[in-house]
Motif scaffolding. Structure first.
Motif, PDB file in Angstrom:
ATOM      1  N   ARG A  63     -50.162  -0.496 -28.614  1.00 27.88           N
ATOM      2  CA  ARG A  63     -49.071   0.082 -27.832  1.00 27.88           C
ATOM      3  C   ARG A  63     -49.455   0.096 -26.355  1.00 27.88           C
ATOM      4  N   PRO A  64     -48.514  -0.128 -25.466  1.00 28.02           N
ATOM      5  CA  PRO A  64     -48.844  -0.103 -24.030  1.00 28.02           C
ATOM      6  C   PRO A  64     -49.181   1.310 -23.566  1.00 28.02           C
ATOM      7  N   ALA A  65     -49.855   1.405 -22.439  1.00 26.54           N
ATOM      8  CA  ALA A  65     -50.196   2.709 -21.864  1.00 26.54           C
ATOM      9  C   ALA A  65     -48.919   3.480 -21.556  1.00 26.54           C
ATOM     10  N   ASP A  66     -48.997   4.806 -21.685  1.00 29.14           N
ATOM     11  CA  ASP A  66     -47.850   5.658 -21.360  1.00 29.14           C
ATOM     12  C   ASP A  66     -48.332   6.852 -20.550  1.00 29.14           C
ATOM     13  N   ASP A  67     -47.424   7.798 -20.288  1.00 28.56           N
ATOM     14  CA  ASP A  67     -47.782   8.949 -19.455  1.00 28.56           C
ATOM     15  C   ASP A  67     -48.896   9.793 -20.071  1.00 28.56           C
ATOM     16  N   ASN A  68     -48.876   9.931 -21.397  1.00 23.92           N
ATOM     17  CA  ASN A  68     -49.893  10.738 -22.070  1.00 23.92           C
ATOM     18  C   ASN A  68     -51.191   9.973 -22.330  1.00 23.92           C
ATOM     19  N   HIS A  69     -51.122   8.635 -22.321  1.00 23.73           N
ATOM     20  CA  HIS A  69     -52.298   7.799 -22.566  1.00 23.73           C
ATOM     21  C   HIS A  69     -52.345   6.705 -21.498  1.00 23.73           C
ATOM     22  N   PRO A  70     -52.665   7.064 -20.261  1.00 25.61           N
ATOM     23  CA  PRO A  70     -52.610   6.098 -19.157  1.00 25.61           C
ATOM     24  C   PRO A  70     -53.618   4.959 -19.287  1.00 25.61           C
ATOM     25  N   PHE A  71     -54.666   5.149 -20.107  1.00 23.10           N
ATOM     26  CA  PHE A  71     -55.655   4.087 -20.303  1.00 23.10           C
ATOM     27  C   PHE A  71     -55.410   3.315 -21.602  1.00 23.10           C
ATOM     28  N   GLY A  72     -54.265   3.546 -22.233  1.00 23.90           N
ATOM     29  CA  GLY A  72     -53.925   2.820 -23.451  1.00 23.90           C
ATOM     30  C   GLY A  72     -54.339   3.554 -24.719  1.00 23.90           C
ATOM     31  N   HIS A  73     -54.121   2.887 -25.858  1.00 19.78           N
ATOM     32  CA  HIS A  73     -54.391   3.486 -27.178  1.00 19.78           C
ATOM     33  C   HIS A  73     -55.489   2.722 -27.920  1.00 19.78           C
ATOM     34  N   HIS A  74     -56.374   2.060 -27.173  1.00 22.29           N
ATOM     35  CA  HIS A  74     -57.338   1.133 -27.775  1.00 22.29           C
ATOM     36  C   HIS A  74     -58.251   1.787 -28.803  1.00 22.29           C
ATOM     37  N   LYS A  75     -58.617   3.055 -28.589  1.00 20.97           N
ATOM     38  CA  LYS A  75     -59.607   3.689 -29.464  1.00 20.97           C
ATOM     39  C   LYS A  75     -59.070   4.022 -30.850  1.00 20.97           C
ATOM     40  N   ALA A  76     -57.789   3.814 -31.069  1.00 22.10           N
ATOM     41  CA  ALA A  76     -57.235   4.072 -32.403  1.00 22.10           C
ATOM     42  C   ALA A  76     -57.947   3.239 -33.454  1.00 22.10           C
ATOM     43  N   GLU A  77     -58.415   2.049 -33.076  1.00 25.68           N
ATOM     44  CA  GLU A  77     -59.103   1.186 -34.034  1.00 25.68           C
ATOM     45  C   GLU A  77     -60.410   1.802 -34.511  1.00 25.68           C
ATOM     46  N   TYR A  78     -61.089   2.547 -33.636  1.00 28.97           N
ATOM     47  CA  TYR A  78     -62.344   3.168 -34.048  1.00 28.97           C
ATOM     48  C   TYR A  78     -62.099   4.266 -35.086  1.00 28.97           C
ATOM     49  N   PHE A  79     -60.987   4.994 -34.936  1.00 31.67           N
ATOM     50  CA  PHE A  79     -60.664   6.018 -35.937  1.00 31.67           C
ATOM     51  C   PHE A  79     -60.444   5.368 -37.296  1.00 31.67           C
ATOM     52  N   SER A  80     -59.835   4.191 -37.286  1.00 32.22           N
ATOM     53  CA  SER A  80     -59.630   3.448 -38.528  1.00 32.22           C
ATOM     54  C   SER A  80     -60.968   3.100 -39.169  1.00 32.22           C
TER      55      SER A  80
END
Length: 293
Positions: A63-80
């Motif tokens: 997902r692209p960066a948004d107001d709540n996640h200005p640096f993106g959502h890249h770390k979601a993969e590590y939670f997986s």
């Protein structure tokens, strides 16, 4: 580098493949009533769940960066990858429980040849898919996909061990080899799960790039910073597919903003070629901030 769409399609197909492999291994266990093959099938349950989790994590991570996640959502993969490691450990504990019980009451295998052939077919399918996931995941710098591929490859290795042990049990009549192989599988799964969780936690803690890549980044910056006095405090971190590079660039105090900006553009362009997709932050400083002059 594979596109986001390519990764999500492969992740979706992983779910289909995981269900197919699980079905084959379940059939092998049903044919033989082997505890070792039961342990192999239980690991495939984890594969199914992990494939769902990896697919969903990839969707979030891209997902692209948004107001709540200005640096993106890249770390979601590590939670997986962390969750997959935990699931692997749970599966191993279930296998140990079943194998320990069977160790004191070993039972003869039913239709061993048919069961082993079916399990071998599942192992071959797993091996081919694991190779695809690991190679694609490394090209795309996707922790979730690499973790999924490594888990499948561990599954292939344990399946090969199980098949070898059961062939030996059938030939020799040593029925105790069946639960012993299941225990060996469980220990191997525990080891893999532990390392998978550890690697993923390192990613969540903003681990730096590998030393070889850091040296390459240093070389690129040095070769393209002509006109500047020096650079220092080079820092890197990785978050899933994203890579962040940051350093301080010292320029002569009388240099114009336009010239300094031109040097920064040249460095960023060179880093983009060397490290595709990297996000570069350069802090320009006057001469008196130099550390190594």
């Amino acid at each position: 580098m594979p596109s986001n769409g390519d990764l999500q399609r492969i992740a979706l197909w992983s779910i289909v493949v995981a269900f197919g492999i699980f079905g084959l291994k379940l059939s092998a266990w049903w044919l033989t009533d082997s505890v070792a093959l039961f342990s192999d099938a239980m690991e495939s349950v984890v594969n199914v769940v992990a494939s769902f989790v990896a697919w969903y994590a990839l969707r979030i991570a891209h997902r692209p960066a948004d107001d709540n996640h200005p640096f993106g959502h890249h770390k979601a993969e590590y939670f997986s990858a962390v969750l997959e490691g935990v699931l692997i450990v749970v599966a191993a504990l279930l296998i140990i429980h079943e194998a320990w019980t069977a160790l004191f009451a070993p039972r003869a295998l039913e239709a061993p040849v048919a069961g082993l052939l079916v399990n071998a077919l599942a192992a071959v399918g797993n091996g081919l898919w694991a190779w695809l996931l690991i190679s694609t995941g490394r090209k795309a710098r996707s922790p979730a996909m690499v973790a999924d591929g490594k888990h499948l490859w561990t599954d292939v290795v344990t399946s090969a061990g199980v098949i070898f042990g059961l062939v030996l049990a059938v030939v020799t009549g040593w029925l105790w080899l069946d639960p012993v192989m299941a225990l060996i599988v469980a220990v191997n799964i525990l080891w893999h799960g532990w390392h998978l969780v550890g690697d993923s936690v390192q990613g969540l803690m903003d681990v730096s790039v590998e030393p070889e890549e850091l040296a390459e980044i240093h070389r690129v910056v040095e070769e393209n910073s002509v006109g500047a006095l020096e650079f220092h405090d080079l820092k890197t971190r990785e978050a899933g597919r994203a890579r962040f590079i940051e350093f301080h660039l010292v320029v002569p105090s009388d240099m114009t903003v336009e010239v300094a900006h031109h040097i920064c553009d040249r460095i960023e362009g060179a880093l983009e070629k060397s490290q595709p997709g990297a996000e570069v932050t350069i802090h320009v400083e006057p001469a008196h901030k130099a550390k190594f002059a």
